[in-house]
Design a protein around this motif. Structure first.
Motif, PDB file in Angstrom:
ATOM      1  N   PHE A  75      77.782  64.262  21.168  1.00  7.57           N
ATOM      2  CA  PHE A  75      78.474  63.190  21.898  1.00  7.57           C
ATOM      3  C   PHE A  75      77.701  62.788  23.153  1.00  7.57           C
ATOM      4  O   PHE A  75      77.631  61.604  23.504  1.00  7.57           O
ATOM      5  CB  PHE A  75      79.887  63.643  22.262  1.00  7.57           C
ATOM      6  CG  PHE A  75      80.838  63.605  21.110  1.00  7.57           C
ATOM      7  CD1 PHE A  75      81.186  62.404  20.516  1.00  7.57           C
ATOM      8  CD2 PHE A  75      81.398  64.769  20.607  1.00  7.57           C
ATOM      9  CE1 PHE A  75      82.077  62.357  19.447  1.00  7.57           C
ATOM     10  CE2 PHE A  75      82.277  64.742  19.538  1.00  7.57           C
ATOM     11  CZ  PHE A  75      82.618  63.525  18.960  1.00  7.57           C
ATOM     12  N   VAL A  76      77.114  63.768  23.840  1.00  8.70           N
ATOM     13  CA  VAL A  76      76.306  63.450  25.016  1.00  8.70           C
ATOM     14  C   VAL A  76      75.096  62.598  24.628  1.00  8.70           C
ATOM     15  O   VAL A  76      74.747  61.631  25.312  1.00  8.70           O
ATOM     16  CB  VAL A  76      75.869  64.738  25.726  1.00  8.70           C
ATOM     17  CG1 VAL A  76      74.881  64.432  26.846  1.00  8.70           C
ATOM     18  CG2 VAL A  76      77.067  65.470  26.287  1.00  8.70           C
ATOM     19  N   GLY A  77      74.461  62.967  23.504  1.00  6.52           N
ATOM     20  CA  GLY A  77      73.315  62.184  23.051  1.00  6.52           C
ATOM     21  C   GLY A  77      73.684  60.763  22.684  1.00  6.52           C
ATOM     22  O   GLY A  77      72.972  59.810  23.027  1.00  6.52           O
ATOM     23  N   LEU A  78      74.798  60.593  21.989  1.00  4.83           N
ATOM     24  CA  LEU A  78      75.242  59.240  21.644  1.00  4.83           C
ATOM     25  C   LEU A  78      75.589  58.436  22.893  1.00  4.83           C
ATOM     26  O   LEU A  78      75.283  57.237  22.988  1.00  4.83           O
ATOM     27  CB  LEU A  78      76.458  59.317  20.712  1.00  4.83           C
ATOM     28  CG  LEU A  78      76.216  59.974  19.341  1.00  4.83           C
ATOM     29  CD1 LEU A  78      77.512  60.045  18.557  1.00  4.83           C
ATOM     30  CD2 LEU A  78      75.165  59.214  18.545  1.00  4.83           C
ATOM     31  N   PHE A  79      76.204  59.101  23.870  1.00  6.69           N
ATOM     32  CA  PHE A  79      76.536  58.411  25.114  1.00  6.69           C
ATOM     33  C   PHE A  79      75.272  58.027  25.877  1.00  6.69           C
ATOM     34  O   PHE A  79      75.176  56.922  26.437  1.00  6.69           O
ATOM     35  CB  PHE A  79      77.425  59.320  25.970  1.00  6.69           C
ATOM     36  CG  PHE A  79      77.898  58.683  27.231  1.00  6.69           C
ATOM     37  CD1 PHE A  79      78.856  57.685  27.208  1.00  6.69           C
ATOM     38  CD2 PHE A  79      77.367  59.077  28.459  1.00  6.69           C
ATOM     39  CE1 PHE A  79      79.292  57.090  28.379  1.00  6.69           C
ATOM     40  CE2 PHE A  79      77.796  58.486  29.634  1.00  6.69           C
ATOM     41  CZ  PHE A  79      78.763  57.490  29.592  1.00  6.69           C
ATOM     42  N   ALA A  80      74.287  58.931  25.900  1.00 11.13           N
ATOM     43  CA  ALA A  80      73.022  58.612  26.571  1.00 11.13           C
ATOM     44  C   ALA A  80      72.306  57.453  25.886  1.00 11.13           C
ATOM     45  O   ALA A  80      71.736  56.575  26.550  1.00 11.13           O
ATOM     46  CB  ALA A  80      72.128  59.856  26.602  1.00 11.13           C
ATOM     47  N   GLY A  81      72.325  57.435  24.547  1.00 15.02           N
ATOM     48  CA  GLY A  81      71.712  56.317  23.836  1.00 15.02           C
ATOM     49  C   GLY A  81      72.419  55.013  24.112  1.00 15.02           C
ATOM     50  O   GLY A  81      71.776  53.966  24.287  1.00 15.02           O
ATOM     51  N   ALA A  82      73.763  55.041  24.183  1.00 18.43           N
ATOM     52  CA  ALA A  82      74.509  53.819  24.488  1.00 18.43           C
ATOM     53  C   ALA A  82      74.220  53.336  25.902  1.00 18.43           C
ATOM     54  O   ALA A  82      74.093  52.123  26.151  1.00 18.43           O
ATOM     55  CB  ALA A  82      76.003  54.077  24.305  1.00 18.43           C
ATOM     56  N   LEU A  83      74.088  54.261  26.859  1.00 16.29           N
ATOM     57  CA  LEU A  83      73.736  53.859  28.221  1.00 16.29           C
ATOM     58  C   LEU A  83      72.346  53.240  28.272  1.00 16.29           C
ATOM     59  O   LEU A  83      72.116  52.259  29.001  1.00 16.29           O
ATOM     60  CB  LEU A  83      73.798  55.071  29.156  1.00 16.29           C
ATOM     61  CG  LEU A  83      75.194  55.589  29.515  1.00 16.29           C
ATOM     62  CD1 LEU A  83      75.073  56.810  30.428  1.00 16.29           C
ATOM     63  CD2 LEU A  83      76.018  54.509  30.187  1.00 16.29           C
ATOM     64  N   GLY A  84      71.405  53.817  27.517  1.00 17.54           N
ATOM     65  CA  GLY A  84      70.069  53.244  27.497  1.00 17.54           C
ATOM     66  C   GLY A  84      70.039  51.844  26.927  1.00 17.54           C
ATOM     67  O   GLY A  84      69.317  50.970  27.422  1.00 17.54           O
ATOM     68  N   VAL A  85      70.834  51.597  25.899  1.00 13.89           N
ATOM     69  CA  VAL A  85      70.888  50.255  25.314  1.00 13.89           C
ATOM     70  C   VAL A  85      71.570  49.280  26.269  1.00 13.89           C
ATOM     71  O   VAL A  85      71.148  48.130  26.420  1.00 13.89           O
ATOM     72  CB  VAL A  85      71.622  50.299  23.956  1.00 13.89           C
ATOM     73  CG1 VAL A  85      71.831  48.895  23.406  1.00 13.89           C
ATOM     74  CG2 VAL A  85      70.827  51.135  22.956  1.00 13.89           C
ATOM     75  N   SER A  86      72.621  49.725  26.970  1.00 14.38           N
ATOM     76  CA  SER A  86      73.326  48.825  27.888  1.00 14.38           C
ATOM     77  C   SER A  86      72.485  48.463  29.099  1.00 14.38           C
ATOM     78  O   SER A  86      72.713  47.429  29.739  1.00 14.38           O
ATOM     79  CB  SER A  86      74.627  49.481  28.337  1.00 14.38           C
ATOM     80  OG  SER A  86      74.364  50.688  29.052  1.00 14.38           O
ATOM     81  N   SER A  87      71.503  49.320  29.460  1.00 15.02           N
ATOM     82  CA  SER A  87      70.654  49.019  30.610  1.00 15.02           C
ATOM     83  C   SER A  87      69.570  47.998  30.299  1.00 15.02           C
ATOM     84  O   SER A  87      68.897  47.535  31.215  1.00 15.02           O
ATOM     85  CB  SER A  87      69.995  50.314  31.118  1.00 15.02           C
ATOM     86  OG  SER A  87      69.141  50.866  30.120  1.00 15.02           O
ATOM     87  N   LEU A  88      69.384  47.666  29.030  1.00 18.01           N
ATOM     88  CA  LEU A  88      68.369  46.680  28.669  1.00 18.01           C
ATOM     89  C   LEU A  88      68.826  45.286  29.062  1.00 18.01           C
ATOM     90  O   LEU A  88      70.014  44.962  29.066  1.00 18.01           O
ATOM     91  CB  LEU A  88      68.103  46.723  27.153  1.00 18.01           C
ATOM     92  CG  LEU A  88      67.442  47.990  26.602  1.00 18.01           C
ATOM     93  CD1 LEU A  88      67.361  47.894  25.084  1.00 18.01           C
ATOM     94  CD2 LEU A  88      66.048  48.180  27.190  1.00 18.01           C
ATOM     95  N   GLU A  89      67.853  44.459  29.380  1.00 18.85           N
ATOM     96  CA  GLU A  89      68.159  43.060  29.620  1.00 18.85           C
ATOM     97  C   GLU A  89      68.340  42.351  28.276  1.00 18.85           C
ATOM     98  O   GLU A  89      68.215  42.959  27.213  1.00 18.85           O
ATOM     99  CB  GLU A  89      67.026  42.428  30.429  1.00 18.85           C
ATOM    100  CG  GLU A  89      66.847  43.064  31.807  1.00 18.85           C
ATOM    101  CD  GLU A  89      65.688  42.434  32.570  1.00 18.85           C
ATOM    102  OE1 GLU A  89      65.000  41.572  31.970  1.00 18.85           O
ATOM    103  OE2 GLU A  89      65.474  42.805  33.740  1.00 18.85           O
ATOM    104  N   ASP A  90      68.612  41.076  28.340  1.00 22.23           N
ATOM    105  CA  ASP A  90      68.818  40.322  27.104  1.00 22.23           C
ATOM    106  C   ASP A  90      67.526  40.295  26.307  1.00 22.23           C
ATOM    107  O   ASP A  90      66.526  39.673  26.699  1.00 22.23           O
ATOM    108  CB  ASP A  90      69.262  38.891  27.427  1.00 22.23           C
ATOM    109  CG  ASP A  90      70.630  38.884  28.094  1.00 22.23           C
ATOM    110  OD1 ASP A  90      71.384  39.852  27.875  1.00 22.23           O
ATOM    111  OD2 ASP A  90      70.923  37.922  28.836  1.00 22.23           O
TER     112      ASP A  90
END
Length: 422
Positions: A233-248
């Motif tokens: 779950f931590v890994g999935l959350f970290a991956g989601a945070l990394g994707v959300s930090s990307l620009e368009d």
């Protein structure tokens, strides 16, 4: 003009029920075969096929055409042998009667697969498919419904969802509308069908049983599985945070690679934790450790390194990850200047490290499993030797325990004993 009216039987129902060997040729022979199969199995649709074959031949003869009636059967061993048997029998019929065309009579989709074999040998004018009409009266329907209602599992699977649908749909239609209610009911029914189709209930029952057995037996893997789930779950959350930090960014390639780059370390640690826990259970048990459990941790680590290397390479090429800069190192009079590690060099380092880890893990697994096998074989040989030394196997009767070895007497002693007796 000679027409071959042939009834095809791929599964050899004729031979199985009557004991006759095909091909069966001739009007009288086929008519007698109808009686034999009808007496053996009155509900068989093959009886209707044979009657249809006779009817077609009779119509052709009424039109002053020469018709040859035949029944060709396959083999029961396999489908390939059945098709070859049909082809061989057709060759015999064509060589003997020399028909100019053929009419094929079949009663199932299985027999229809033989039609191309007939077409490859003679011109086929017609394919007659026999469909048996069945009449079900009210009494038969009543008994079918009664049998259906007597099955508890089938009743719960069909009647309960149907009853819930009829109850819930009117309420949803009045509350949110007919279309929305129908969509909701359809979604629920689809989920239920998937639930039953994939046997999720049985899978959940098996998982619950395994968890209960693991808890009662005190296995270490229970704790490691919980830790691995948390790390996942931590890994999935970290991956989601990394994707959300990307620009368009256009497309989905960069977000997917970014998700893999950020989540793979955590997911790899989670898999390592689970595999190490299972390995500890194997080590604690009395049985020798299997090589598959020894190979799993290094393989998981190697795969994680490879995925991390490729994801970092792609992101660095797109400018989303900074290149690695090795700082200057100085010891004594010597100094190493700082240098830049390119994306290709970083990828090569990851791949080489993964290969080394997998090779070392495989060698270590072979070494440990080999030692376990040697110890097991040594214990087996020791037990066999104990049985051999302590038991009567291979022991001379003259030297066995509890047996007095009588000394061998010479000829003089034998003579004196004989005289004493007299």
């Amino acid at each position: 003009m000679t027409t071959l009216v042939v009834c095809l039987d791929r599964t050899d129902d004729v031979g199985r029920k009557t004991g006759l060997r095909s091909p069966i040729v001739g009007w009288e022979a086929v008519r007698a075969l109808v009686t034999d199969i009808g007496l053996a199995d009155p509900e068989d649709s093959g009886v209707n096929s044979l009657l249809e074959t006779l009817r077609v031949a009779q119509d052709l003869r009424d039109d002053d055409e020469k018709a040859v009636v035949a029944v060709v059967s396959g083999d029961r061993e396999s489908m390939v042998s059945a098709d070859r048997a049909v082809a061989r029998q057709l060759d015999e019929l064509i060589a003997e009667h020399e028909p100019e065309s053929a009419v094929v009579v079949i009663d199932s989709a299985e027999d229809e697969r033989l039609v191309p074999i007939v077409e490859s040998r003679v011109r086929v004018d017609s394919v007659d498919r026999v469909v048996v009409r069945q009449a079900r009266d009210i009494e038969s329907t009543y008994y079918l419904l009664k049998q259906f209602l007597a099955d508890e599992e089938l009743r719960q699977t069909v009647l309960v969802p149907l009853g819930l649908t009829l109850l819930v749909f009117p309420m949803l239609a009045m509350r949110i509308g007919a279309a929305e209610g129908a969509a909701a009911i359809t979604s629920v029914i689809g989920l239920f069908l998937l639930y039953k189709g994939f046997n999720i209930d049985e899978i959940m029952t098996g998982v619950a049983h395994q968890v209960r057995e693991s808890l009662y037996s005190g296995q270490v893997s229970v704790v490691t599985y919980v830790v691995a789930a948390g790390l996942t779950f931590v890994g999935l959350f970290a991956g989601a945070l990394g994707v959300s930090s990307l620009e368009d960014t256009p497309g989905i390639v960069v977000p997917v690679v970014q998700f893999a780059f950020d989540s793979v370390p955590w997911l790899t640690v989670a898999a390592l934790t689970a595999s190490v826990g299972r390995l500890l259970d194997e080590a604690i048990s009395e049985e020798p450790i299997r090589s598959s459990f020894l190979n799993l941790p290094p393989v998981v680590l190697a795969v994680g390194l490879v995925v991390r290397g490729f994801s970092s390479y792609f992101l660095e090429q797109q400018g989303f990850v900074d290149p690695v800069v090795v700082p200057a190192i100085q010891w004594g009079d010597r100094a190493l200047d700082s240098f830049l590690v390119t994306a290709g060099e970083r990828l090569a380092l990851y791949v080489v490290t993964a290969i080394v880890v997998s090779i070392v893990g495989a060698r270590l697994a072979m070494y440990v499993s080999g030692r376990g096998e040697d110890a097991e074989s040594t214990d087996r040989r020791g037990s066999e030797s104990e049985v051999t030394d302590g038991g009567p196997v291979g022991v001379d009767s003259s030297t066995a325990p509890g047996t007095d070895a009588a000394p061998e007497l010479d000829s003089g002693d034998r003579e004196s004993d004989t005289d004493a007796e007299f």
